[in-house]
Write a protein that holds these residues in place. Structure first.
Motif, PDB file in Angstrom:
ATOM      1  N   GLY A 120       0.817  -1.219   0.000  1.00  0.00           N
ATOM      2  CA  GLY A 120       0.000   0.000   0.000  1.00  0.00           C
ATOM      3  C   GLY A 120       0.845   1.260   0.000  1.00  0.00           C
ATOM      4  O   GLY A 120       0.380   2.323   0.413  1.00  0.00           O
ATOM      5  N   SER A 121       2.091   1.175  -0.469  1.00  0.00           N
ATOM      6  CA  SER A 121       2.997   2.319  -0.418  1.00  0.00           C
ATOM      7  C   SER A 121       2.618   3.443  -1.382  1.00  0.00           C
ATOM      8  O   SER A 121       3.077   4.574  -1.244  1.00  0.00           O
ATOM      9  N   LYS A 122       1.789   3.114  -2.370  1.00  0.00           N
ATOM     10  CA  LYS A 122       1.227   4.113  -3.282  1.00  0.00           C
ATOM     11  C   LYS A 122      -0.238   3.769  -3.508  1.00  0.00           C
ATOM     12  O   LYS A 122      -0.654   2.626  -3.312  1.00  0.00           O
ATOM     13  N   SER A 123      -0.998   4.736  -3.950  1.00  0.00           N
ATOM     14  CA  SER A 123      -2.379   4.467  -4.344  1.00  0.00           C
ATOM     15  C   SER A 123      -2.379   3.423  -5.458  1.00  0.00           C
ATOM     16  O   SER A 123      -1.517   3.449  -6.335  1.00  0.00           O
ATOM     17  N   MET A 124      -3.349   2.515  -5.420  1.00  0.00           N
ATOM     18  CA  MET A 124      -3.428   1.496  -6.470  1.00  0.00           C
ATOM     19  C   MET A 124      -3.658   2.123  -7.831  1.00  0.00           C
ATOM     20  O   MET A 124      -3.250   1.564  -8.854  1.00  0.00           O
ATOM     21  N   ASP A 125      -4.277   3.273  -7.867  1.00  0.00           N
ATOM     22  CA  ASP A 125      -4.476   3.973  -9.133  1.00  0.00           C
ATOM     23  C   ASP A 125      -3.122   4.283  -9.781  1.00  0.00           C
ATOM     24  O   ASP A 125      -2.924   4.087 -10.981  1.00  0.00           O
ATOM     25  N   ILE A 126      -2.161   4.728  -8.965  1.00  0.00           N
ATOM     26  CA  ILE A 126      -0.809   5.035  -9.452  1.00  0.00           C
ATOM     27  C   ILE A 126      -0.062   3.754  -9.820  1.00  0.00           C
ATOM     28  O   ILE A 126       0.546   3.647 -10.893  1.00  0.00           O
ATOM     29  N   LEU A 127      -0.122   2.753  -8.930  1.00  0.00           N
ATOM     30  CA  LEU A 127       0.578   1.492  -9.182  1.00  0.00           C
ATOM     31  C   LEU A 127       0.057   0.811 -10.445  1.00  0.00           C
ATOM     32  O   LEU A 127       0.831   0.250 -11.226  1.00  0.00           O
ATOM     33  N   TYR A 128      -1.268   0.863 -10.630  1.00  0.00           N
ATOM     34  CA  TYR A 128      -1.849   0.184 -11.782  1.00  0.00           C
ATOM     35  C   TYR A 128      -1.370   0.815 -13.088  1.00  0.00           C
ATOM     36  O   TYR A 128      -1.057   0.107 -14.056  1.00  0.00           O
ATOM     37  N   LYS A 129      -1.297   2.132 -13.096  1.00  0.00           N
ATOM     38  CA  LYS A 129      -0.823   2.815 -14.307  1.00  0.00           C
ATOM     39  C   LYS A 129       0.652   2.521 -14.553  1.00  0.00           C
ATOM     40  O   LYS A 129       1.099   2.422 -15.699  1.00  0.00           O
ATOM     41  N   GLU A 130       1.445   2.379 -13.465  1.00  0.00           N
ATOM     42  CA  GLU A 130       2.849   1.995 -13.616  1.00  0.00           C
ATOM     43  C   GLU A 130       2.953   0.589 -14.202  1.00  0.00           C
ATOM     44  O   GLU A 130       3.827   0.302 -15.023  1.00  0.00           O
ATOM     45  N   PHE A 131       2.048  -0.273 -13.791  1.00  0.00           N
ATOM     46  CA  PHE A 131       2.065  -1.677 -14.227  1.00  0.00           C
ATOM     47  C   PHE A 131       1.571  -1.837 -15.659  1.00  0.00           C
ATOM     48  O   PHE A 131       2.242  -2.436 -16.509  1.00  0.00           O
ATOM     49  N   MET A 132       0.402  -1.285 -15.945  1.00  0.00           N
ATOM     50  CA  MET A 132      -0.232  -1.505 -17.250  1.00  0.00           C
ATOM     51  C   MET A 132       0.018  -0.373 -18.248  1.00  0.00           C
ATOM     52  O   MET A 132      -0.178  -0.547 -19.444  1.00  0.00           O
ATOM     53  N   GLY A 133       0.402   0.789 -17.741  1.00  0.00           N
ATOM     54  CA  GLY A 133       0.645   1.917 -18.639  1.00  0.00           C
ATOM     55  C   GLY A 133      -0.600   2.659 -19.049  1.00  0.00           C
ATOM     56  O   GLY A 133      -0.539   3.596 -19.844  1.00  0.00           O
ATOM     57  N   THR A 134      -1.755   2.234 -18.524  1.00  0.00           N
ATOM     58  CA  THR A 134      -3.021   2.871 -18.881  1.00  0.00           C
ATOM     59  C   THR A 134      -4.056   2.562 -17.814  1.00  0.00           C
ATOM     60  O   THR A 134      -3.814   1.753 -16.915  1.00  0.00           O
ATOM     61  N   GLN A 135      -5.209   3.202 -17.909  1.00  0.00           N
ATOM     62  CA  GLN A 135      -6.302   2.908 -16.986  1.00  0.00           C
ATOM     63  C   GLN A 135      -6.979   1.599 -17.381  1.00  0.00           C
ATOM     64  O   GLN A 135      -6.917   1.171 -18.531  1.00  0.00           O
ATOM     65  N   ALA A 136      -7.643   0.974 -16.408  1.00  0.00           N
ATOM     66  CA  ALA A 136      -8.313  -0.303 -16.662  1.00  0.00           C
ATOM     67  C   ALA A 136      -9.527  -0.113 -17.564  1.00  0.00           C
ATOM     68  O   ALA A 136     -10.200   0.920 -17.520  1.00  0.00           O
TER      69      ALA A 136
END
Length: 649
Positions: free
Chosen positions: A621-637
């Motif tokens: 939980g070190s960052k908002s999942m919104d930020i982590l997800y964009k780092e992971f996938m490069g885009t919004q879900a």
């Protein structure tokens, strides 16, 4: 490096030790507040460690009360709750700590690392949502509300468990159990005065067995009626809980509890949640109606709620030539568990080693998790149903990975609890495929906690993760339970040792989305009911009226009037999902995108799987999942992928 948490609870001295710990904590807080030049290291870190140690201590009691419930654990747990709630509420409302946190964040913002910033941000938000900045009269009332809420939630859960444990239905006519799987019959069978009889209960493996395979409609209705009318006294608890939540929200400056709940979630506002859920309804309903027509074609009478599981099983056999009972010999519990570990090794390069420590039940297990040969965490498993054990399945964190104030590393530990068919004598625990999916789901939660490399306990593992994102890792992993490559790792016949035939896997995959739209509508019904229930104050009959109005939109088979589903909705009245049950669908959108990215790369040796491990699992939980997800996938879900995953578009 520390040893793992000792899982030992002395019930006789628990209350006394709890009070000693809290008194010591209060003195420590007083001492910390006297520090003139407060900073993260000398003020925030010690408070964080204090919380971690208390959580480790209390979690052991709550765990024992869930998996080995007795009159004694009930008494100690019920007595402990008000003590802990009073302590935590006062701490969360301490204006001096709140002001110190804000001052430290302002002064050290440039020198703090991301984890430390997140700890402060979440704590400051937590203080504000607890009313730390409000006057003493309001804070006192909030303390009273929190105390009452915790007691009522525990009562709700205990009422449900008691009702489940107390019920039994005895079948004496062999004709009434024809068609029920042999492994389920073995668990139900007993002899009385030399006569063979069969006992069915409201515990999941037993209840599901008769509802799915039992031919006697009258018995199915009796079991169903007993299940959906459990714990009628919970209706009064619901009324009181809703009133208290509404009052609390208004005291804190929110219009309602739903708005209060969203303050710490990914979703931005109430309308976005409702629009999201209603869009899924509109896109799922046409297919759901088609699925229901198919189901009605195989019976010559109108379908009742207590008929659906039975006739759905018949339709599934007819449509896909698939018999769930044929699969269970391939899903022997130990084989599934070993294969799950092998799958995780291939996906994430992690390994598990079994321990022999004595635990709370002889069937409970523990494993150490290694990454690159280095010990990272410990996993406990309690997988089989039994009397005195809370129903359902869950993951709970016993301890979090962190570095303490002295620079010492502490390892994470977690437990997975399920209610699978129990092994009995020479009869092994043979799982349904749905059970395999459940194990993968809870394992996803556990990995999220155990693989964290965060050093601040407040945001390590599942700590600090937004509630509407916490289901993302669990749903991501459960999807692999249908992948042929994965199934072949563990689906081995427990007698012949034959690997599950390719044609059986093909049937299972084809049937994956059987009645998926009907299932989607059911989950959306729960989600909208929960959210609207907390969007304004509902009293008495208004609760049932709201549920009925939502069912007009979602329930294609009208439940009988005696169905009081809400009295057993422990997720929102005894768990953490109040105004947040929508999280399952919200997080499914994230999981669908992530799952397809790994599958499209062939699953094993997937670069996306590696990124998922590094960015999502290790970051906790070190960052908002919104930020982590964009780092992971490069885009919004993309919500469309959720419908694609369910075969609806």
């Amino acid at each position: 490096m520390s040893k793992f948490l000792e899982l030992r609870v002395d019930l006789g001295s628990f209350i006394e030790e709890l009070n000693v710990r809290l008194e010591k904590n209060n003195k420590s807080v007083e001492k910390l507040l006297k520090i003139k030049e407060k900073n993260f290291a000398n003020f925030v870190k010690p408070l964080e460690m204090m919380d971690e140690k208390l959580e480790q201590f209390f979690t052991q009691l709550s765990h024992l009360n869930s998996v080995k419930n007795s009159a004694k654990t009930q008494k100690i747990y019920a007595a402990s709750l008000p003590i802990v709630t009073d302590y935590s509420t006062k701490l969360s409302q301490n204006i001096d700590i709140y002001n110190a946190y804000k001052e430290i964040f302002k002064n050290e913002q440039k020198s703090l690392n991301q984890e430390q910033k997140r700890v402060l941000e979440l704590n400051i938000l937590g203080f504000e949502l607890s009313g730390a900045h409000l006057d003493e009269k309001i804070k006192k009332r909030l303390q009273e509300i929190n105390l009452k809420k915790s007691t009522l939630s525990n009562d709700f859960s205990q009422n449900l468990l008691n009702a489940t444990n107390e019920y039994k239905y005895i079948v004496t006519d062999i004709k009434d159990v024809e068609g029920i799987p042999q492994s389920d019959l073995a668990n139900a069978m007993f002899k009385e005065d030399g006569v063979t009889k069969y006992k069915f209960t409201l515990q999941m493996p037993s209840y599901i067995a008769y509802m799915t395979y039992g031919k006697n409609e009258n018995i199915r209705e009796e079991l169903y009626r007993s299940y959906v009318t459990r714990a009628p006294q919970n209706a009064l608890i619901i009324d009181e809980l809703l009133s208290l939540k509404n009052e609390m929200s208004r005291l804190l400056g929110f219009d309602n509890y739903a708005s209060y709940s969203l303050a710490s979630k990914m979703a931005t506002d109430e309308s976005s949640v409702i629009e999201f859920l209603e869009e899924l309804i509109s896109k799922s309903k046409p297919q759901a109606k088609k699925e229901l027509r198919e189901l009605q074609e195989i019976t010559k009478k109108p379908l009742n709620s207590f008929d659906t599981a039975f006739y759905s099983e018949l339709l599934k056999k007819e449509k896909y030539n698939i018999d769930e009972e044929e699969y269970r010999p391939y899903f022997e519990q130990n084989s599934v568990l070993d294969g799950t570990f092998e799958f995780l090794n291939k996906l994430f390069k992690i390994s598990f080693k079994k321990n022999s420590e004595e635990l709370w039940d002889k069937k409970a297990l523990s494993y150490d998790l290694y990454v690159d040969g280095i010990l990272k965490s410990r996993l406990y498993l309690d997988l089989e149903a039994r009397k005195g054990k809370q129903g359902g399945a869950w993951m709970n964190n016993f301890s979090s990975h962190h570095i303490d104030e002295k620079g010492k590393e502490h390892l994470a530990s977690a437990v997975i609890v399920c209610n699978f068919p129990p092994s009995k004598g020479k009869t092994p625990s043979l799982l349904r495929h749905d059970d395999v999916v459940t194990l993968f789901h809870e394992m996803g939660h556990a990995l999220h906690h155990m693989l964290s490399e965060v050093n601040e306990s407040g945001v390590s593992g599942v700590n600090g993760v937004e509630w509407d994102a916490v289901e993302f890792p669990s749903q991501f992993l459960e999807n692999f339970a249908y992948e042929p490559k994965v199934l072949k790792l563990f689906a081995t016949h427990y007698k012949t040792k034959e690997i599950i035939p390719a044609e059986m896997i093909e049937k299972l995959v084809k049937s994956k989305n059987f009645q998926s739209a009907l299932g989607m509508l059911r989950q959306l019904e729960f989600s909208i009911f929960d959210f609207k229930l907390h969007a304004k104050l509902h009293k008495g009959s208004e609760v049932q009226e709201l549920l009925d109005s939502i069912r007009e939109q979602t329930a294609l088979i009208k439940p009988p009037s005696y169905n009081k589903f809400q009295n057993g909705f422990s997720h929102i009245f005894a768990g953490g999902y109040a105004a947040g049950y929508y999280s399952y669908k919200w997080a499914e959108v994230l999981s669908a995108d992530a799952f397809f990215s790994v599958v499209d790369e062939g699953i094993f040796d997937s670069l996306s799987a590696k990124k998922y491990l590094e960015i999502i699992l290790r970051s906790g939980g070190s960052k908002s999942m919104d930020i982590l997800y964009k780092e992971f996938m490069g885009t919004q879900a993309n919500p469309e992928n959720l419908l694609r995953l369910n075969g609806i578009i």
